[in-house]
Design a protein around this motif. Sequence first.
Motif: not given
Length: 481
Positions: A141-160
């Motif tokens: 059985r090959v499972l794809r599981e969430p990697v964990g806690v993620c930091a999402a860092i975004s720029p100013w030009n197209a913010p959302m």
Amino acid sequence: MTQPLKAPDSFFINGEWVRPRHGPMLEVVSPVTEEVIVRYPEAQPDDMDRAVAAARAAFDHGPWPRMAPSERASYLRRVASLIEARLEEIAWAWTRQVGAPISLTRKLVPQNATLFRYYAELIETYPFRDDRKRDDGGAVRVLREPVGVCAAISPWNAPMVLLTYKIAAGLASGCTMVAKPSPETPLEAYILAECIEAAGLPRGVFNLVPAGREAGDHLIRHRDVDKVAFTGSTAVGKHIMKVCSERLARVSLELGGKSAAVLLPDADFQKALPSLMVYSMPISGQVCFSLTRLLVPNSRKDEFLDLFLPAVTALKVGDPGDPATQMGPLAMARQRERVEGYIAAGRAGGATLACGGKRPAGLDKGFYLEPTVFSDVTPDMKIFQEEIFGPVVSVIGYDDEEDAVKKANATRYGLNGAVYSRDVERAFRFAQRMRTGGLTINGLIVDPKHPFGGYRESGMGREGGPEGLDNYLEVKTIHIA
């Protein structure tokens, strides 16, 4: 322009709006008036610690990673509906912080809801579990599981939208998220946090902590952060990769570009012109995938310039809140100074300034700059090699297709590109030879339902499409003896 902007006064941590413990404030400066339009609290390292702890607890002990994908999908659809109800507000926030024309931001902001709906639909059929057989007949059985806690860092030009690419895919996978938007453009991230809160996601699954460089560096170094997803400059991306390598934290990077549009000898210049006008200088050139190098046959270069230059000089530059405006100001003073430095370098390097190059007449206030075109640009020049991130385009001649391929690939970047030809198969063969992560034949298309990202120093990993979900998954193999 529109109603007054609401100044945020809190961070969103563990499902609650939390007042800062310290007093530092950040400022948002209008690129039109050069005046401060919002002041808001700056997160400190201990605020990051609280956000990461909340995300860690939500991942290790909370329901989110353990939900059926269909249950997570229902939450994502709620977020999408809440975003849709606020699209006009989101468009104006983008325009007021960055100076992007309102006609453009209104057109683009629906992508945010599209991403949440897309990933909601995808995870309902995605193969998170794949049952296989070994040669000895045993089960695997090959499972794809969430990697964990993620930091999402975004720029100013197209913010959302650049934040939403990360948050929608990360949440869909079952990860928990700590979002750090650019300090110059926090407002859309607050709107997203309010939508996530209203959608009722479990506590700690999404956390918002706007901050500057010090706290941001603390976040990427945090040992409880399993992955960092970053969009921004190549220099900062290299720093993040180096820091994360010390603990082998997962990294995805969407970085800079110096994208080439290659007009093959049989290209129809008249048909190519509309997309080149839109995508050679979108948002005053402050877009990573801008087609900033236009490669044309030497035998037809004058013909191309005779079409392109009048179209560029006719662009309406002015108040981005005016629906008739086609180009607003640069986002900030330092950005205009940077671009002016590249214009000076282009002149000093021997390129021909074909149009633009100065501040528009009558616009003495605001970070405005004329749309600028250089011709006679060669690979040894700084403006050929480096990302300018402003309304500056280079027209580059080539002798034959071999020369065009060589020049298209002659930078350290490889994010995007375009090929124009009357013969689609000829353009396709040429596109296969370009070392870049995305290409369009006879135009430019970026679709959030399909992967986007770069080769070489334009980054690693992909955002959008199933590949964007893969960014947030680990693979686990379970053998049954």
